[in-house]
Write a protein that holds these residues in place. Sequence first.
Motif, PDB file in Angstrom:
ATOM      1  N   ALA A 197       1.052  -1.397   0.132  1.00 43.91           N
ATOM      2  CA  ALA A 197       0.046  -0.075   0.033  1.00 43.91           C
ATOM      3  C   ALA A 197       0.689   1.257   0.031  1.00 43.91           C
ATOM      4  O   ALA A 197       0.424   2.299  -0.590  1.00 43.91           O
ATOM      5  CB  ALA A 197      -0.857  -0.040   0.960  1.00 43.91           C
ATOM      6  N   ALA A 198       2.031   1.264   0.778  1.00 41.51           N
ATOM      7  CA  ALA A 198       2.789   2.342   0.845  1.00 41.51           C
ATOM      8  C   ALA A 198       3.658   2.586  -0.561  1.00 41.51           C
ATOM      9  O   ALA A 198       3.564   3.664  -1.064  1.00 41.51           O
ATOM     10  CB  ALA A 198       3.794   2.368   2.013  1.00 41.51           C
ATOM     11  N   LEU A 199       3.881   1.618  -1.084  1.00 45.49           N
ATOM     12  CA  LEU A 199       4.670   1.712  -2.580  1.00 45.49           C
ATOM     13  C   LEU A 199       3.661   2.222  -3.488  1.00 45.49           C
ATOM     14  O   LEU A 199       3.984   3.198  -4.243  1.00 45.49           O
ATOM     15  CB  LEU A 199       5.216   0.219  -2.866  1.00 45.49           C
ATOM     16  CG  LEU A 199       6.402   0.027  -2.187  1.00 45.49           C
ATOM     17  CD1 LEU A 199       6.722  -1.484  -2.505  1.00 45.49           C
ATOM     18  CD2 LEU A 199       7.696   0.823  -2.130  1.00 45.49           C
ATOM     19  N   ALA A 200       2.295   1.729  -3.697  1.00 39.10           N
ATOM     20  CA  ALA A 200       1.360   2.123  -4.500  1.00 39.10           C
ATOM     21  C   ALA A 200       1.061   3.569  -4.167  1.00 39.10           C
ATOM     22  O   ALA A 200       1.002   4.676  -5.203  1.00 39.10           O
ATOM     23  CB  ALA A 200       0.188   1.115  -4.280  1.00 39.10           C
ATOM     24  N   ALA A 201       1.018   3.972  -2.885  1.00 41.29           N
ATOM     25  CA  ALA A 201       0.438   5.440  -2.549  1.00 41.29           C
ATOM     26  C   ALA A 201       1.398   6.388  -3.022  1.00 41.29           C
ATOM     27  O   ALA A 201       1.083   7.514  -3.100  1.00 41.29           O
ATOM     28  CB  ALA A 201       0.261   5.514  -1.148  1.00 41.29           C
ATOM     29  N   ARG A 202       2.866   6.209  -2.850  1.00 38.72           N
ATOM     30  CA  ARG A 202       3.738   7.104  -3.342  1.00 38.72           C
ATOM     31  C   ARG A 202       3.820   7.347  -4.936  1.00 38.72           C
ATOM     32  O   ARG A 202       4.357   8.659  -5.379  1.00 38.72           O
ATOM     33  CB  ARG A 202       5.183   6.767  -2.910  1.00 38.72           C
ATOM     34  CG  ARG A 202       5.801   5.694  -3.691  1.00 38.72           C
ATOM     35  CD  ARG A 202       6.997   5.469  -3.216  1.00 38.72           C
ATOM     36  NE  ARG A 202       8.057   4.610  -4.052  1.00 38.72           N
ATOM     37  CZ  ARG A 202       9.299   3.940  -3.643  1.00 38.72           C
ATOM     38  NH1 ARG A 202       9.726   4.444  -2.552  1.00 38.72           N
ATOM     39  NH2 ARG A 202       9.779   3.061  -4.512  1.00 38.72           N
ATOM     40  N   GLN A 203       3.212   6.440  -5.525  1.00 35.38           N
ATOM     41  CA  GLN A 203       3.007   6.754  -7.083  1.00 35.38           C
ATOM     42  C   GLN A 203       1.417   7.686  -7.362  1.00 35.38           C
ATOM     43  O   GLN A 203       0.731   7.468  -6.909  1.00 35.38           O
ATOM     44  CB  GLN A 203       2.974   5.753  -8.030  1.00 35.38           C
ATOM     45  CG  GLN A 203       4.428   5.125  -7.989  1.00 35.38           C
ATOM     46  CD  GLN A 203       4.713   3.779  -8.555  1.00 35.38           C
ATOM     47  OE1 GLN A 203       5.638   3.566  -9.108  1.00 35.38           O
ATOM     48  NE2 GLN A 203       3.649   3.016  -8.759  1.00 35.38           N
ATOM     49  N   PRO A 204       1.613   8.909  -7.737  1.00 37.00           N
ATOM     50  CA  PRO A 204       0.026   9.758  -7.938  1.00 37.00           C
ATOM     51  C   PRO A 204      -0.978   9.005  -8.285  1.00 37.00           C
ATOM     52  O   PRO A 204      -1.979   9.261  -8.192  1.00 37.00           O
ATOM     53  CB  PRO A 204       0.648  10.845  -8.816  1.00 37.00           C
ATOM     54  CG  PRO A 204       2.422  11.065  -8.651  1.00 37.00           C
ATOM     55  CD  PRO A 204       2.591   9.696  -8.450  1.00 37.00           C
ATOM     56  N   HIS A 205      -0.675   8.063  -9.451  1.00 39.87           N
ATOM     57  CA  HIS A 205      -2.026   7.241  -9.903  1.00 39.87           C
ATOM     58  C   HIS A 205      -2.496   6.337  -8.874  1.00 39.87           C
ATOM     59  O   HIS A 205      -3.278   5.505  -9.228  1.00 39.87           O
ATOM     60  CB  HIS A 205      -1.900   6.930 -11.217  1.00 39.87           C
ATOM     61  CG  HIS A 205      -0.812   5.708 -11.488  1.00 39.87           C
ATOM     62  ND1 HIS A 205       0.048   5.495 -10.481  1.00 39.87           N
ATOM     63  CD2 HIS A 205      -0.752   4.845 -12.642  1.00 39.87           C
ATOM     64  CE1 HIS A 205       0.914   4.377 -11.067  1.00 39.87           C
ATOM     65  NE2 HIS A 205       0.327   4.000 -12.262  1.00 39.87           N
ATOM     66  N   GLY A 206      -1.581   6.048  -7.850  1.00 41.27           N
ATOM     67  CA  GLY A 206      -2.120   5.138  -6.759  1.00 41.27           C
ATOM     68  C   GLY A 206      -2.053   3.787  -6.911  1.00 41.27           C
ATOM     69  O   GLY A 206      -2.649   2.958  -6.131  1.00 41.27           O
ATOM     70  N   ARG A 207      -1.180   3.094  -7.764  1.00 38.26           N
ATOM     71  CA  ARG A 207      -0.817   1.805  -7.895  1.00 38.26           C
ATOM     72  C   ARG A 207       0.498   1.573  -8.358  1.00 38.26           C
ATOM     73  O   ARG A 207       1.122   2.416  -8.773  1.00 38.26           O
ATOM     74  CB  ARG A 207      -1.986   1.240  -8.673  1.00 38.26           C
ATOM     75  CG  ARG A 207      -1.864   1.777 -10.076  1.00 38.26           C
ATOM     76  CD  ARG A 207      -2.930   0.996 -11.286  1.00 38.26           C
ATOM     77  NE  ARG A 207      -2.964   1.473 -12.288  1.00 38.26           N
ATOM     78  CZ  ARG A 207      -1.958   1.176 -13.418  1.00 38.26           C
ATOM     79  NH1 ARG A 207      -0.788   0.593 -13.283  1.00 38.26           N
ATOM     80  NH2 ARG A 207      -2.097   1.728 -14.709  1.00 38.26           N
ATOM     81  N   LEU A 208       0.842   0.251  -8.282  1.00 34.98           N
ATOM     82  CA  LEU A 208       2.145  -0.123  -9.145  1.00 34.98           C
ATOM     83  C   LEU A 208       1.876  -0.099 -10.370  1.00 34.98           C
ATOM     84  O   LEU A 208       0.964  -0.436 -10.876  1.00 34.98           O
ATOM     85  CB  LEU A 208       2.526  -1.383  -8.480  1.00 34.98           C
ATOM     86  CG  LEU A 208       2.773  -1.768  -7.100  1.00 34.98           C
ATOM     87  CD1 LEU A 208       3.074  -2.983  -6.658  1.00 34.98           C
ATOM     88  CD2 LEU A 208       3.658  -0.660  -6.429  1.00 34.98           C
ATOM     89  N   VAL A 209       3.118   0.053 -11.127  1.00 36.73           N
ATOM     90  CA  VAL A 209       3.059   0.050 -12.538  1.00 36.73           C
ATOM     91  C   VAL A 209       3.255  -1.430 -12.990  1.00 36.73           C
ATOM     92  O   VAL A 209       3.826  -2.340 -12.336  1.00 36.73           O
ATOM     93  CB  VAL A 209       4.608   0.705 -13.088  1.00 36.73           C
ATOM     94  CG1 VAL A 209       4.591   0.544 -14.559  1.00 36.73           C
ATOM     95  CG2 VAL A 209       4.430   2.095 -12.874  1.00 36.73           C
ATOM     96  N   THR A 210       2.558  -1.783 -14.062  1.00 31.08           N
ATOM     97  CA  THR A 210       2.568  -3.319 -14.555  1.00 31.08           C
ATOM     98  C   THR A 210       3.821  -3.355 -15.283  1.00 31.08           C
ATOM     99  O   THR A 210       4.005  -2.226 -16.014  1.00 31.08           O
ATOM    100  CB  THR A 210       1.154  -3.358 -15.347  1.00 31.08           C
ATOM    101  OG1 THR A 210       1.258  -2.749 -16.567  1.00 31.08           O
ATOM    102  CG2 THR A 210       0.039  -3.069 -14.524  1.00 31.08           C
ATOM    103  N   ALA A 211       4.267  -4.503 -15.799  1.00 31.94           N
ATOM    104  CA  ALA A 211       5.285  -5.013 -16.589  1.00 31.94           C
ATOM    105  C   ALA A 211       5.089  -4.657 -18.130  1.00 31.94           C
ATOM    106  O   ALA A 211       5.748  -4.245 -18.639  1.00 31.94           O
ATOM    107  CB  ALA A 211       5.728  -6.221 -16.354  1.00 31.94           C
ATOM    108  N   GLU A 212       3.671  -4.773 -18.222  1.00 30.16           N
ATOM    109  CA  GLU A 212       3.415  -4.871 -19.637  1.00 30.16           C
ATOM    110  C   GLU A 212       3.264  -3.105 -19.851  1.00 30.16           C
ATOM    111  O   GLU A 212       3.618  -2.676 -21.199  1.00 30.16           O
ATOM    112  CB  GLU A 212       1.738  -5.056 -19.655  1.00 30.16           C
ATOM    113  CG  GLU A 212       1.891  -6.894 -19.792  1.00 30.16           C
ATOM    114  CD  GLU A 212       2.104  -7.378 -18.499  1.00 30.16           C
ATOM    115  OE1 GLU A 212       2.362  -8.595 -18.297  1.00 30.16           O
ATOM    116  OE2 GLU A 212       1.974  -6.737 -17.306  1.00 30.16           O
TER     117      GLU A 212
END
Length: 249
Positions: A197-212
Amino acid sequence: MGAFDGLAALVTGGASGIGLATARLLSAEGARVAVLDLAGSGPDGMAYVRADISDDVSVRAAVATAVSALGGLDVLVNNAGIGAQGGVEDNSDDEWRRVLEVNVLGLVRVTRAALPALRSSAHAAIVNVCSIAATAGLPQRALYSASKGAVLSLTQAMAADLLPEGIRVNAVNPGTADTPWVGRLMDRAPDPAAERAALAARQPHGRLVTAEEVAAAVGYLASPSAASTTGAALAVDGGMQGLRLRAKD
C-alpha cells in the motif's frame, strides 16, 4: 503487419518481469526474439541464451550465439539488473561493486558485444531499462539509485556517440513495478500488505506500474516509429517524476 516485422531483438533479463513482458510484446509485433538470462529457461518460442552479464567472456559468447540464432540484430533491450536497499552507509564495498558490476558494467558489456551486429541494421535501436530512482530521491535506495543514475547518464552519452552511426539509444524509467523482485521485497517486510500500500501510494496514480506498461514504452522507443527519438528517458511512473498532487480534504 507488426511494428517489428522482419526485425531481430535481444532482451537481457528476459525470463521474468519487465524483460519477459518486453520479449513477449516484441515477439507479438513480429520480431525474432532472443532472451539472455541467468534463469534455467526462457519464454516459449524464443531463442534462449544463458549468460552472466557480470562476466565479459560469458556475455560475448552469449551475444554471438543470439545474433547467430536471430540472423542479425536490430534491437537491444538492456533490462537485466539487480536491486539493493539501504542508505549510503548500509552496504559494504563488496555490495557496491556487485550491484554496479551488474547494473552498469553489465549493460556496457552486452552493448559492446552487440554493437558490431547493430551497425549492420537500418533500424538499430538500444533501449536501457533505467528507473525513477535515477531522477527522484527515494529513501533507502542509495546504491540502487547510484547505479540507475549512471545508466541514465550513460544512455545520453551513448546516444551522442552512436547517432552518427544510425543507432538510437533511449531509456525507460519505470516507477515501482509489480514484478517478482518487488514482490520478494514486499514479502520480506514486517507487514507485506502495508508495504504494498505504501509503495502504491507514493505514485500519484495510486498503484504499482505493470510490467506490460513498461514493455509498451520500451516497444515504442525501440520501434522504427520512434526514428526521431534518441537520448530520451520516458518515465512510466504514474506521474511520480513530475507531479505534485494536493492531498484530498
